[in-house]
Design a protein around this motif. Sequence first.
Motif, PDB file in Angstrom:
ATOM      1  N   ARG A   1      25.519  85.036  43.552  1.00 30.26           N
ATOM      2  CA  ARG A   1      26.051  84.353  42.370  1.00 30.26           C
ATOM      3  C   ARG A   1      27.546  84.632  42.213  1.00 30.26           C
ATOM      4  O   ARG A   1      27.977  85.787  42.192  1.00 30.26           O
ATOM      5  CB  ARG A   1      25.304  84.772  41.106  1.00 30.26           C
ATOM      6  CG  ARG A   1      25.848  84.052  39.850  1.00 30.26           C
ATOM      7  CD  ARG A   1      24.981  84.261  38.629  1.00 30.26           C
ATOM      8  NE  ARG A   1      23.728  83.534  38.704  1.00 30.26           N
ATOM      9  CZ  ARG A   1      23.583  82.250  38.445  1.00 30.26           C
ATOM     10  NH1 ARG A   1      24.645  81.502  38.122  1.00 30.26           N
ATOM     11  NH2 ARG A   1      22.396  81.684  38.514  1.00 30.26           N
ATOM     12  N   VAL A   2      28.302  83.552  42.089  1.00 21.42           N
ATOM     13  CA  VAL A   2      29.742  83.630  41.854  1.00 21.42           C
ATOM     14  C   VAL A   2      29.997  83.137  40.427  1.00 21.42           C
ATOM     15  O   VAL A   2      29.585  82.032  40.058  1.00 21.42           O
ATOM     16  CB  VAL A   2      30.515  82.753  42.858  1.00 21.42           C
ATOM     17  CG1 VAL A   2      32.011  82.751  42.537  1.00 21.42           C
ATOM     18  CG2 VAL A   2      30.276  83.246  44.282  1.00 21.42           C
ATOM     19  N   THR A   3      30.675  83.964  39.631  1.00 22.29           N
ATOM     20  CA  THR A   3      30.892  83.647  38.217  1.00 22.29           C
ATOM     21  C   THR A   3      32.349  83.869  37.851  1.00 22.29           C
ATOM     22  O   THR A   3      32.932  84.912  38.174  1.00 22.29           O
ATOM     23  CB  THR A   3      30.007  84.526  37.309  1.00 22.29           C
ATOM     24  OG1 THR A   3      28.630  84.335  37.668  1.00 22.29           O
ATOM     25  CG2 THR A   3      30.198  84.166  35.837  1.00 22.29           C
ATOM     26  N   MET A   4      32.929  82.893  37.161  1.00 23.99           N
ATOM     27  CA  MET A   4      34.276  83.048  36.627  1.00 23.99           C
ATOM     28  C   MET A   4      34.224  83.883  35.349  1.00 23.99           C
ATOM     29  O   MET A   4      33.379  83.657  34.486  1.00 23.99           O
ATOM     30  CB  MET A   4      34.877  81.685  36.282  1.00 23.99           C
ATOM     31  CG  MET A   4      34.882  80.663  37.388  1.00 23.99           C
ATOM     32  SD  MET A   4      35.905  81.104  38.799  1.00 23.99           S
ATOM     33  CE  MET A   4      37.498  81.356  38.030  1.00 23.99           C
ATOM     34  N   THR A   5      35.114  84.850  35.234  1.00 26.42           N
ATOM     35  CA  THR A   5      35.247  85.570  33.970  1.00 26.42           C
ATOM     36  C   THR A   5      36.053  84.708  33.000  1.00 26.42           C
ATOM     37  O   THR A   5      36.667  83.712  33.393  1.00 26.42           O
ATOM     38  CB  THR A   5      35.956  86.908  34.164  1.00 26.42           C
ATOM     39  OG1 THR A   5      37.308  86.650  34.581  1.00 26.42           O
ATOM     40  CG2 THR A   5      35.246  87.761  35.222  1.00 26.42           C
ATOM     41  N   ALA A   6      36.041  85.100  31.726  1.00 29.76           N
ATOM     42  CA  ALA A   6      36.829  84.341  30.747  1.00 29.76           C
ATOM     43  C   ALA A   6      38.296  84.312  31.154  1.00 29.76           C
ATOM     44  O   ALA A   6      38.983  83.294  31.003  1.00 29.76           O
ATOM     45  CB  ALA A   6      36.658  84.966  29.365  1.00 29.76           C
ATOM     46  N   ARG A   7      38.788  85.425  31.703  1.00 27.58           N
ATOM     47  CA  ARG A   7      40.181  85.501  32.132  1.00 27.58           C
ATOM     48  C   ARG A   7      40.464  84.585  33.321  1.00 27.58           C
ATOM     49  O   ARG A   7      41.585  84.089  33.503  1.00 27.58           O
ATOM     50  CB  ARG A   7      40.492  86.954  32.499  1.00 27.58           C
ATOM     51  CG  ARG A   7      41.933  87.239  32.895  1.00 27.58           C
ATOM     52  CD  ARG A   7      42.149  88.741  33.027  1.00 27.58           C
ATOM     53  NE  ARG A   7      43.535  89.043  33.316  1.00 27.58           N
ATOM     54  CZ  ARG A   7      44.027  89.237  34.536  1.00 27.58           C
ATOM     55  NH1 ARG A   7      43.227  89.169  35.586  1.00 27.58           N
ATOM     56  NH2 ARG A   7      45.305  89.523  34.712  1.00 27.58           N
ATOM     57  N   GLY A   8      39.447  84.343  34.119  1.00 29.62           N
ATOM     58  CA  GLY A   8      39.648  83.577  35.336  1.00 29.62           C
ATOM     59  C   GLY A   8      39.373  82.091  35.220  1.00 29.62           C
ATOM     60  O   GLY A   8      39.727  81.321  36.121  1.00 29.62           O
ATOM     61  N   ARG A   9      38.774  81.646  34.122  1.00 31.02           N
ATOM     62  CA  ARG A   9      38.354  80.243  34.030  1.00 31.02           C
ATOM     63  C   ARG A   9      39.472  79.221  34.250  1.00 31.02           C
ATOM     64  O   ARG A   9      39.227  78.177  34.855  1.00 31.02           O
ATOM     65  CB  ARG A   9      37.652  79.997  32.695  1.00 31.02           C
ATOM     66  CG  ARG A   9      36.257  80.588  32.666  1.00 31.02           C
ATOM     67  CD  ARG A   9      35.482  80.179  31.419  1.00 31.02           C
ATOM     68  NE  ARG A   9      34.119  80.665  31.484  1.00 31.02           N
ATOM     69  CZ  ARG A   9      33.140  80.288  30.671  1.00 31.02           C
ATOM     70  NH1 ARG A   9      33.399  79.397  29.717  1.00 31.02           N
ATOM     71  NH2 ARG A   9      31.930  80.777  30.798  1.00 31.02           N
ATOM     72  N   PRO A  10      40.694  79.480  33.794  1.00 32.82           N
ATOM     73  CA  PRO A  10      41.744  78.491  34.075  1.00 32.82           C
ATOM     74  C   PRO A  10      41.995  78.261  35.564  1.00 32.82           C
ATOM     75  O   PRO A  10      42.613  77.263  35.945  1.00 32.82           O
ATOM     76  CB  PRO A  10      42.987  79.100  33.398  1.00 32.82           C
ATOM     77  CG  PRO A  10      42.436  79.991  32.329  1.00 32.82           C
ATOM     78  CD  PRO A  10      41.185  80.563  32.917  1.00 32.82           C
ATOM     79  N   PHE A  11      41.494  79.167  36.403  1.00 34.49           N
ATOM     80  CA  PHE A  11      41.751  79.098  37.839  1.00 34.49           C
ATOM     81  C   PHE A  11      40.524  78.636  38.624  1.00 34.49           C
ATOM     82  O   PHE A  11      40.414  78.874  39.824  1.00 34.49           O
ATOM     83  CB  PHE A  11      42.213  80.465  38.346  1.00 34.49           C
ATOM     84  CG  PHE A  11      43.362  81.034  37.569  1.00 34.49           C
ATOM     85  CD1 PHE A  11      44.669  80.686  37.860  1.00 34.49           C
ATOM     86  CD2 PHE A  11      43.129  81.895  36.508  1.00 34.49           C
ATOM     87  CE1 PHE A  11      45.727  81.182  37.135  1.00 34.49           C
ATOM     88  CE2 PHE A  11      44.190  82.406  35.759  1.00 34.49           C
ATOM     89  CZ  PHE A  11      45.480  82.046  36.073  1.00 34.49           C
TER      90      PHE A  11
END
Length: 438
Positions: A406-416
């Motif tokens: 599972r690959v998940t974007m963190t809140a900090r990473g979502r713009p990327f």
Amino acid sequence: MSEDRLAFAERAVPRYTSYPTAPHFHAGVDADVYASWLAALDPDATLSLYLHVPFCTTLCTYCGCHTQAVNRREPIDAYLEGLLAEVELVASHTRARRVTRIHWGGGTPTMLGLPGMEQVVEHIAARFDLSGLAEHAIELDPRGLDQELARGLARLGITRASLGAQDFNADVQHAIGRIQPFDVVKAGVSHLREAGVDCINLDLMYGLPHQDSDKLERSLLLAHSLGPDRIALFGYAHVPWMRKQQKLINEEWLPGAQARLEQAEAARRLLAGLGYTAIGLDHFTQPDDALAVAARLGRLGRNFQGYTDETADAIIGLGCSSIGSLPQGFVQNQPDTRGYRNTIKQGRFATVRGLQLTDDDRRRGAVIERLMCDFSVIVPADLLPDALPTLMPLMEAGMVLVRGRRVTMTARGRPFVRVVAAAFDAWLAKAGRHSAAV
């Protein structure tokens, strides 16, 4: 902003409204291939129709759409004839009849005029089944939206309207060649609601010339005051090598990568505080909106019109440069209006390029779509190892979590998220130039 985030923000990656993306389409998928794909559709397949009208009264310098400025009726009438003929051509090649959505885009679709648009809808209704039509949407230029037009659109059956607002600051509007004071947009929204078109979207942009976070906040607050169901906030894509009119924008006026990211994140915080639900990368909706419901249920999708709760089996593109999506792959029409009309007049599809999907394309496309929609996905085991070198810097920066498959974007990473999606793009090295990730 940390240097790693700035580097990711500057990275040029696709917008992933499809996979593989449009730069990889080729001439091997032509009119004959498209005809065979249409013929293979199941008679019970559902269809979504996209109608592209490539005309505007003037060209905005920021615009990245396939459109042209016209001030005469003759080319518009000729194009209308082409659209009507193409509807008939599609109907003659497929047994599928059930249309669930119609979407008018452009350009400015209302340049056809209400009588012309009525002809198109009547032509469609005579050849397809519209009894299950769930949505009839249109993209509008507020500057030409008066009471008469709004009432005509309601009679046409329009249920959702997206108004191009872009920005409400005078200096920004002047720089992008689109002068439309807030009161013009406000009046347009009022006309639509009075006519009975209740679902209103407002499209705005960040990263425009002379724009900063304060100006963007002002525009968003004004947009919010109109009570839209959805606000789309797109990052301006400066691609003057593709769109010549963008060369009129002085690049010194454009905010840099750090300022763009600050604008995007400030906007997200503001809209969340106003009660909007963030949908994917760039949409914000009321909590009970269909997109918000689809996102909560894991059914949000992404196609050439952006984020959608679309469930049709095939998207049929009508008009020059329009893109269709069928189970077999993608097709795109001739972008030149004269070439499009002449080909359709000869009784042939105007398809000039496309791409037939492989099993690998479908698997990677599914991963990319779920990332773009859900910010999290379980990746097929064989696709993850090749992606890890790209993901590792993002993991070290706290933007991505990888737990098993599972690959998940963190809140900090979502713009990327587009950068993470690119890690699974097997075609990326063959692509042309793209806009910045944020």
